[in-house]
Design a protein around this motif. Sequence first.
Motif, PDB file in Angstrom:
ATOM      1  N   ILE A  71       0.848  -1.192   0.000  1.00 42.43           N
ATOM      2  CA  ILE A  71       0.000   0.000   0.000  1.00 42.43           C
ATOM      3  C   ILE A  71       0.885   1.243   0.000  1.00 42.43           C
ATOM      4  CG2 ILE A  71      -1.711   1.326   1.297  1.00 42.43           C
ATOM      5  CD1 ILE A  71      -2.694  -1.334   2.505  1.00 42.43           C
ATOM      6  N   THR A  72       1.766   1.345   0.989  1.00 40.98           N
ATOM      7  CA  THR A  72       2.655   2.500   1.124  1.00 40.98           C
ATOM      8  C   THR A  72       3.643   2.209   2.249  1.00 40.98           C
ATOM      9  OG1 THR A  72       2.720   4.927   1.285  1.00 40.98           O
ATOM     10  CG2 THR A  72       1.223   3.785   2.793  1.00 40.98           C
ATOM     11  N   TRP A  94      -8.115   2.799   3.664  1.00 36.81           N
ATOM     12  CA  TRP A  94      -7.553   2.685   2.313  1.00 36.81           C
ATOM     13  C   TRP A  94      -8.211   1.546   1.556  1.00 36.81           C
ATOM     14  CZ3 TRP A  94      -5.367  -1.232  -0.331  1.00 36.81           C
ATOM     15  CH2 TRP A  94      -4.796  -0.901  -1.570  1.00 36.81           C
ATOM     16  N   PHE A  95      -8.336   0.388   2.184  1.00 31.47           N
ATOM     17  CA  PHE A  95      -8.920  -0.791   1.540  1.00 31.47           C
ATOM     18  C   PHE A  95     -10.364  -0.520   1.119  1.00 31.47           C
ATOM     19  CE2 PHE A  95     -10.927  -4.893   1.178  1.00 31.47           C
ATOM     20  CZ  PHE A  95      -9.935  -5.749   0.724  1.00 31.47           C
ATOM     21  N   GLU A 144     -11.763   2.179   0.436  1.00 30.53           N
ATOM     22  CA  GLU A 144     -11.804   3.182  -0.632  1.00 30.53           C
ATOM     23  C   GLU A 144     -11.264   2.671  -1.960  1.00 30.53           C
ATOM     24  OE1 GLU A 144     -12.510   6.938  -2.333  1.00 30.53           O
ATOM     25  OE2 GLU A 144     -13.107   6.230  -0.345  1.00 30.53           O
ATOM     26  N   ASN A 145     -10.298   1.741  -1.926  1.00 28.97           N
ATOM     27  CA  ASN A 145      -9.555   1.400  -3.132  1.00 28.97           C
ATOM     28  C   ASN A 145      -9.702  -0.028  -3.648  1.00 28.97           C
ATOM     29  OD1 ASN A 145      -7.739   3.865  -3.738  1.00 28.97           O
ATOM     30  ND2 ASN A 145      -7.602   3.586  -1.539  1.00 28.97           N
ATOM     31  N   VAL A 146     -10.108  -0.957  -2.818  1.00 31.86           N
ATOM     32  CA  VAL A 146     -10.169  -2.358  -3.253  1.00 31.86           C
ATOM     33  C   VAL A 146     -11.624  -2.753  -3.418  1.00 31.86           C
ATOM     34  CG1 VAL A 146      -9.533  -4.736  -2.723  1.00 31.86           C
ATOM     35  CG2 VAL A 146      -8.024  -2.862  -2.062  1.00 31.86           C
ATOM     36  N   LYS A 147     -11.971  -3.130  -4.598  1.00 28.79           N
ATOM     37  CA  LYS A 147     -13.372  -3.475  -4.908  1.00 28.79           C
ATOM     38  C   LYS A 147     -13.550  -4.974  -4.939  1.00 28.79           C
ATOM     39  CE  LYS A 147     -14.089   0.868  -5.338  1.00 28.79           C
ATOM     40  NZ  LYS A 147     -14.376   1.594  -4.141  1.00 28.79           N
TER      41      LYS A 147
END
Length: 196
Positions: free
Chosen positions: A121-122, A190-191, A193-196
């Motif tokens: 992720i970062t 983050w998940f 928001e970003n992982v579908k």
Amino acid sequence: MKPKNITDIKFDKCEDSKYINPIRMIFKDNGKRRVWDIIEVHNSVATLLYHKDKDSFIFVKQFRPAVYLKEHRDSTHQECGYTYELCAGLMDKEKSAKQTAKEEILEECGYDVKLDNINEITEFYTAVGFAGSKQVLFYAIIDDGMKVNNGGGIDDENIEIIFIKKQEVRNFIFDKSYPKTSGAMFAVLWFLENVK
């Protein structure tokens, strides 16, 4: 409140450690002499695990002496010193961050995840006021077919695996009655928001 299964607690000076090294830095800042005490520590990794068969995130619950030290006098938490964290570990061996994450997932949670399925992720710095260690943050999507043991850690680690349903995880990360790390909170947001 005393933590369960933790007994004979006492505090002592730390004069030799394989985990930390206290250092005093003396420097000038705009011509003014400054003194700053630092704790040199290992960098680390942490991995957010989403179990697709259970539609849940995995957290590890474990006793943290540093948290106990801060909480034990006036804690309102039922289990003083226990935190809910991502699967994580120190980078104290000659392994890459991703290899370290894979090893920690197996040891702590019992899942054998291929390196290609562990995604970065970062990275960020933690405890910047006194330690400044770097943590590399990953996520992995896992399933029942990857489970090879019960996890729980090694070398007498006492780690409990906690499943939090995806639909409940946002409330969980903002519920102050469950002490958790900022990295865990960030990773979940983050998940979502970003992982579908």
